[in-house]
Design a protein around this motif. Structure first.
Motif, PDB file in Angstrom:
ATOM      1  N   ILE A 367       0.841  -1.199   0.000  1.00  0.00           N
ATOM      2  CA  ILE A 367       0.000   0.000   0.000  1.00  0.00           C
ATOM      3  C   ILE A 367       0.876   1.249   0.000  1.00  0.00           C
ATOM      4  CG2 ILE A 367      -1.575   1.347   1.450  1.00  0.00           C
ATOM      5  CD1 ILE A 367      -2.911  -1.301   2.229  1.00  0.00           C
ATOM      6  N   GLY A 368       1.970   1.212   0.754  1.00  0.00           N
ATOM      7  CA  GLY A 368       2.887   2.349   0.797  1.00  0.00           C
ATOM      8  C   GLY A 368       3.475   2.671  -0.571  1.00  0.00           C
ATOM      9  N   ALA A 369       3.821   1.631  -1.333  1.00  0.00           N
ATOM     10  CA  ALA A 369       4.382   1.841  -2.669  1.00  0.00           C
ATOM     11  C   ALA A 369       3.350   2.454  -3.605  1.00  0.00           C
ATOM     12  CB  ALA A 369       4.885   0.516  -3.233  1.00  0.00           C
ATOM     13  N   LEU A 370       2.098   2.000  -3.514  1.00  0.00           N
ATOM     14  CA  LEU A 370       1.025   2.573  -4.333  1.00  0.00           C
ATOM     15  C   LEU A 370       0.811   4.043  -4.001  1.00  0.00           C
ATOM     16  CD1 LEU A 370      -1.752  -0.191  -4.401  1.00  0.00           C
ATOM     17  CD2 LEU A 370      -0.519   0.722  -6.373  1.00  0.00           C
ATOM     18  N   LEU A 371       0.793   4.354  -2.719  1.00  0.00           N
ATOM     19  CA  LEU A 371       0.591   5.746  -2.304  1.00  0.00           C
ATOM     20  C   LEU A 371       1.742   6.631  -2.774  1.00  0.00           C
ATOM     21  CD1 LEU A 371      -0.787   5.201   1.317  1.00  0.00           C
ATOM     22  CD2 LEU A 371      -2.042   6.126  -0.632  1.00  0.00           C
ATOM     23  N   THR A 372       2.955   6.116  -2.736  1.00  0.00           N
ATOM     24  CA  THR A 372       4.118   6.885  -3.200  1.00  0.00           C
ATOM     25  C   THR A 372       4.004   7.187  -4.690  1.00  0.00           C
ATOM     26  OG1 THR A 372       5.540   5.892  -1.511  1.00  0.00           O
ATOM     27  CG2 THR A 372       6.626   6.860  -3.426  1.00  0.00           C
ATOM     28  N   LYS A 373       3.512   6.229  -5.457  1.00  0.00           N
ATOM     29  CA  LYS A 373       3.427   6.389  -6.910  1.00  0.00           C
ATOM     30  C   LYS A 373       2.287   7.307  -7.345  1.00  0.00           C
ATOM     31  CE  LYS A 373       3.226   3.734 -11.219  1.00  0.00           C
ATOM     32  NZ  LYS A 373       3.209   2.378 -11.832  1.00  0.00           N
ATOM     33  N   TYR A 374       1.133   7.215  -6.676  1.00  0.00           N
ATOM     34  CA  TYR A 374      -0.059   7.912  -7.156  1.00  0.00           C
ATOM     35  C   TYR A 374      -0.493   9.103  -6.302  1.00  0.00           C
ATOM     36  CZ  TYR A 374      -0.632   3.932 -10.294  1.00  0.00           C
ATOM     37  OH  TYR A 374      -0.440   2.981 -11.263  1.00  0.00           O
ATOM     38  N   SER A 375       0.247   9.417  -5.236  1.00  0.00           N
ATOM     39  CA  SER A 375      -0.173  10.529  -4.380  1.00  0.00           C
ATOM     40  C   SER A 375       1.037  11.265  -3.810  1.00  0.00           C
ATOM     41  CB  SER A 375      -1.057  10.012  -3.241  1.00  0.00           C
ATOM     42  OG  SER A 375      -0.300   9.208  -2.346  1.00  0.00           O
ATOM     43  N   ARG A 376       0.765  12.421  -3.201  1.00  0.00           N
ATOM     44  CA  ARG A 376       1.775  13.182  -2.470  1.00  0.00           C
ATOM     45  C   ARG A 376       1.367  13.203  -1.001  1.00  0.00           C
ATOM     46  NH1 ARG A 376       4.846  16.031  -6.140  1.00  0.00           N
ATOM     47  NH2 ARG A 376       3.902  16.427  -8.191  1.00  0.00           N
ATOM     48  N   SER A 377       2.339  13.166  -0.128  1.00  0.00           N
ATOM     49  CA  SER A 377       2.043  13.181   1.303  1.00  0.00           C
ATOM     50  C   SER A 377       2.378  14.533   1.910  1.00  0.00           C
ATOM     51  CB  SER A 377       2.813  12.074   2.027  1.00  0.00           C
ATOM     52  OG  SER A 377       4.201  12.309   1.939  1.00  0.00           O
ATOM     53  N   SER A 378       1.669  14.858   2.976  1.00  0.00           N
ATOM     54  CA  SER A 378       1.927  16.086   3.727  1.00  0.00           C
ATOM     55  C   SER A 378       1.411  15.878   5.141  1.00  0.00           C
ATOM     56  CB  SER A 378       1.229  17.286   3.068  1.00  0.00           C
ATOM     57  OG  SER A 378      -0.172  17.083   3.006  1.00  0.00           O
ATOM     58  N   MET A 379       1.750  16.773   6.020  1.00  0.00           N
ATOM     59  CA  MET A 379       1.298  16.680   7.406  1.00  0.00           C
ATOM     60  C   MET A 379       0.161  17.671   7.632  1.00  0.00           C
ATOM     61  SD  MET A 379       3.149  14.274   8.596  1.00  0.00           S
ATOM     62  CE  MET A 379       2.745  14.377  10.355  1.00  0.00           C
ATOM     63  N   GLN A 380      -0.892  17.201   8.279  1.00  0.00           N
ATOM     64  CA  GLN A 380      -2.044  18.041   8.590  1.00  0.00           C
ATOM     65  C   GLN A 380      -2.437  17.784  10.038  1.00  0.00           C
ATOM     66  OE1 GLN A 380      -5.305  18.572   5.612  1.00  0.00           O
ATOM     67  NE2 GLN A 380      -6.626  17.745   7.207  1.00  0.00           N
ATOM     68  N   ASN A 381      -2.247  18.797  10.881  1.00  0.00           N
ATOM     69  CA  ASN A 381      -2.534  18.664  12.326  1.00  0.00           C
ATOM     70  C   ASN A 381      -1.802  17.466  12.933  1.00  0.00           C
ATOM     71  OD1 ASN A 381      -4.324  20.868  12.165  1.00  0.00           O
ATOM     72  ND2 ASN A 381      -6.019  19.519  11.569  1.00  0.00           N
ATOM     73  N   GLY A 382      -0.554  17.282  12.496  1.00  0.00           N
ATOM     74  CA  GLY A 382       0.257  16.209  13.059  1.00  0.00           C
ATOM     75  C   GLY A 382      -0.025  14.834  12.487  1.00  0.00           C
ATOM     76  N   VAL A 383      -0.885  14.750  11.487  1.00  0.00           N
ATOM     77  CA  VAL A 383      -1.243  13.464  10.874  1.00  0.00           C
ATOM     78  C   VAL A 383      -0.827  13.484   9.407  1.00  0.00           C
ATOM     79  CG1 VAL A 383      -3.123  11.886  10.288  1.00  0.00           C
ATOM     80  CG2 VAL A 383      -3.193  13.172  12.447  1.00  0.00           C
ATOM     81  N   LYS A 384      -0.186  12.400   8.936  1.00  0.00           N
ATOM     82  CA  LYS A 384       0.204  12.326   7.526  1.00  0.00           C
ATOM     83  C   LYS A 384      -1.036  12.069   6.669  1.00  0.00           C
ATOM     84  CE  LYS A 384       4.059  10.421   6.060  1.00  0.00           C
ATOM     85  NZ  LYS A 384       5.093   9.416   5.613  1.00  0.00           N
ATOM     86  N   VAL A 385      -1.203  12.885   5.629  1.00  0.00           N
ATOM     87  CA  VAL A 385      -2.334  12.723   4.711  1.00  0.00           C
ATOM     88  C   VAL A 385      -1.804  12.663   3.279  1.00  0.00           C
ATOM     89  CG1 VAL A 385      -4.040  13.843   6.200  1.00  0.00           C
ATOM     90  CG2 VAL A 385      -2.693  15.234   4.598  1.00  0.00           C
ATOM     91  N   TYR A 386      -2.639  12.157   2.386  1.00  0.00           N
ATOM     92  CA  TYR A 386      -2.244  11.970   0.991  1.00  0.00           C
ATOM     93  C   TYR A 386      -3.236  12.671   0.068  1.00  0.00           C
ATOM     94  CZ  TYR A 386       0.703   8.332   2.997  1.00  0.00           C
ATOM     95  OH  TYR A 386       1.637   7.650   3.747  1.00  0.00           O
ATOM     96  N   ASN A 387      -2.696  13.360  -0.942  1.00  0.00           N
ATOM     97  CA  ASN A 387      -3.541  13.974  -1.957  1.00  0.00           C
ATOM     98  C   ASN A 387      -3.005  13.604  -3.343  1.00  0.00           C
ATOM     99  OD1 ASN A 387      -1.390  16.068  -1.117  1.00  0.00           O
ATOM    100  ND2 ASN A 387      -2.065  16.814  -3.116  1.00  0.00           N
ATOM    101  N   SER A 388      -3.764  13.910  -4.386  1.00  0.00           N
ATOM    102  CA  SER A 388      -3.439  13.472  -5.740  1.00  0.00           C
ATOM    103  C   SER A 388      -2.173  14.135  -6.272  1.00  0.00           C
ATOM    104  CB  SER A 388      -4.602  13.754  -6.681  1.00  0.00           C
ATOM    105  OG  SER A 388      -4.294  13.371  -7.996  1.00  0.00           O
ATOM    106  N   ARG A 389      -1.413  13.381  -7.079  1.00  0.00           N
ATOM    107  CA  ARG A 389      -0.233  13.930  -7.737  1.00  0.00           C
ATOM    108  C   ARG A 389      -0.609  14.782  -8.941  1.00  0.00           C
ATOM    109  NH1 ARG A 389       4.890  12.650  -6.999  1.00  0.00           N
ATOM    110  NH2 ARG A 389       5.442  11.045  -5.472  1.00  0.00           N
ATOM    111  N   ARG A 390      -1.826  14.585  -9.462  1.00  0.00           N
ATOM    112  CA  ARG A 390      -2.228  15.307 -10.662  1.00  0.00           C
ATOM    113  C   ARG A 390      -3.553  16.012 -10.385  1.00  0.00           C
ATOM    114  NH1 ARG A 390      -3.264  10.789 -15.115  1.00  0.00           N
ATOM    115  NH2 ARG A 390      -1.058  10.381 -14.680  1.00  0.00           N
ATOM    116  N   PRO A 391      -3.837  17.088 -11.112  1.00  0.00           N
ATOM    117  CA  PRO A 391      -5.100  17.810 -10.909  1.00  0.00           C
ATOM    118  C   PRO A 391      -6.297  16.895 -11.203  1.00  0.00           C
ATOM    119  CG  PRO A 391      -3.595  19.117 -12.234  1.00  0.00           C
ATOM    120  CD  PRO A 391      -2.994  17.754 -12.133  1.00  0.00           C
ATOM    121  N   ILE A 392      -7.323  16.980 -10.363  1.00  0.00           N
ATOM    122  CA  ILE A 392      -8.531  16.184 -10.540  1.00  0.00           C
ATOM    123  C   ILE A 392      -9.639  17.100 -11.042  1.00  0.00           C
ATOM    124  CG2 ILE A 392     -10.272  14.744  -9.414  1.00  0.00           C
ATOM    125  CD1 ILE A 392      -7.540  13.438  -9.581  1.00  0.00           C
ATOM    126  N   SER A 393     -10.167  16.790 -12.211  1.00  0.00           N
ATOM    127  CA  SER A 393     -11.218  17.647 -12.806  1.00  0.00           C
ATOM    128  C   SER A 393     -12.558  17.325 -12.165  1.00  0.00           C
ATOM    129  CB  SER A 393     -11.289  17.418 -14.307  1.00  0.00           C
ATOM    130  OG  SER A 393     -11.488  16.064 -14.621  1.00  0.00           O
TER     131      SER A 393
END
Length: 393
Positions: A367-393
């Protein structure tokens, strides 16, 4: 004209090759009259891994499946492979009866020169890559005509689509073993030689009959007698449907010659939640949990872990809400799946998104490898979250 040994030795001399360092047997190749025709596509080369090669030698079949608008796949008895054309800069020659160096070494007497005719040639071959079986179509076909019970109007309509095992093998891009496993996951059953999925309300009706009988007889959910169930519920529904329901929601075992089922509390709680959520766009989480616990059989305990891949909780809304989101309703391909999820919610925690992507993991993928390939990670209120690598229409 065929080359003589003297001509071969002269060629080796020009090429500055020492004949003593080579095998004594020489293959002299020439193009036959059928070579150009064979190269035009009469034959294809297929590269097989040793396991698949052994299966062919043992008499098993490899089958190419796919409709005209689908990418072809090759299926063994238990695995599915993408078929890809691989080009090569080296010309590949088709030589019937060609002997390899190992075969020549095993022969006691060696012919000095072997004149061999080339039957055809190719600059590419088919390469196999292991892939996930394409099983989404299986549920789509079976849901064209769900089973609503023996007395339903649908069963009297001879034009409704039905599929045998052979029909499914012909249309689904997966191996037979993978298809049969998925039929079990879908709780499908054979009725009159055709594979059917029970209409959800009818399935819940059967389950309700079983749980009410268990309650009225004060049985343990770990020991539900099959024969008594069939005797008591047979007048209400076909016996094979009662037994099928027990198989879907329990585990069969034999004790002192009698057949029993141990009912799975998690499966029953999950099905009950599905029933409650299917007609609600969004449900107040606290109210849902209360109604849900009241709706399951006495003695069973509900918890949100039972709903992974079925429902999603929005912790950021006030009040918190829960709604139906089934993983089998999402796209089957990786990018399509992530696009769908990120269009629904911009940022995901790994805990929330994991149930919706874990089926995309290959044999050695995480799952970690999939998230690395298809998303970007960031920290939000001390919790790691994932958002899209590409714009979503």
């Amino acid at each position: 004209m065929k080359r003589t040994r003297e001509e071969v030795d002269a060629t080796l001399l020009i090429a500055k090759l020492n004949a003593a360092e080579l095998m004594p047997t020489v293959h002299c190749l020439s193009f036959g009259p059928g070579a150009s025709g064979a190269a035009a596509g009469d034959f294809c080369l297929l590269e097989l891994e040793p396991t698949l090669c052994q299966q062919l030698e043992d008499g098993h079949r490899l089958v190419i499946r796919g409709d005209k608008d689908e990418q072809a796949v090759l299926c063994s008895k238990d695995k599915t492979y993408d078929l890809k054309i691989a080009d090569t800069s080296n010309m590949l020659l088709f030589i019937p009866g060609c002997k390899t160096p190992d075969q020549l070494k095993k022969e006691e007497a060696h012919c000095n020169i072997i004149h061999t005719e080339i039957f055809g040639f190719s600059n590419n071959y088919w390469e196999l890559r292991r892939c996930r079986p394409k099983l989404k179509k299986l549920k789509k076909l079976l849901m064209e005509n769900p089973y609503e019970g023996p007395d339903s109007q649908r069963e009297k309509d001879s034009h409704c689509s039905k599929y045998t095992t052979e029909d499914l093998l012909d249309q689904i891009q997966a191996s037979e073993e993978e298809i049969m496993t998925q039929l079990q996951v879908l709780n499908a059953c054979e009725i009159g030689g055709y594979w059917r999925i029970l209409e959800f309300d009818y399935e819940m009706k059967l389950l309700n009959h079983v749980t009410q009988l268990v309650d009225s007889e004060s049985w343990s959910f770990r020991k539900v007698p099959l024969n008594t169930c069939l005797q008591e519920l047979g007048p209400l529904e076909p016996e094979e449907m009662i037994e099928h329901c027990l198989k879907c929601y329990g585990k069969k075992y034999v004790d002192e010659g009698e057949v029993y089922f141990e009912l799975d509390a998690d499966k029953i709680c999950r099905a009950t939640a599905h029933m409650l959520l299917q007609n609600a766009v969004k449900f107040n989480l606290a109210e849902f949990q209360e109604v849900w616990q009241q709706s399951v059989p006495e003695g069973m305990i509900t918890n949100l872990d039972q709903l992974k891949g079925l429902a999603l909780v929005d912790r950021h809304s006030r009040p918190e809400i829960i709604f139906l989101l089934k993983v089998d309703d999402l796209p089957e391909d990786n990018q399509g799946r992530f696009n769908s999820l990120f269009s629904l919610r911009e940022k995901w925690t790994e805990e929330d998104i994991a149930p919706y992507i874990e089926d995309l993991c290959g044999e050695k993928q995480t799952i970690g490898a999939l998230l690395t390939k298809y998303s970007r990670s960031s920290m939000q209120n001390g919790v790691k979250v994932y958002n899209s690598r590409r714009p979503i229409s």
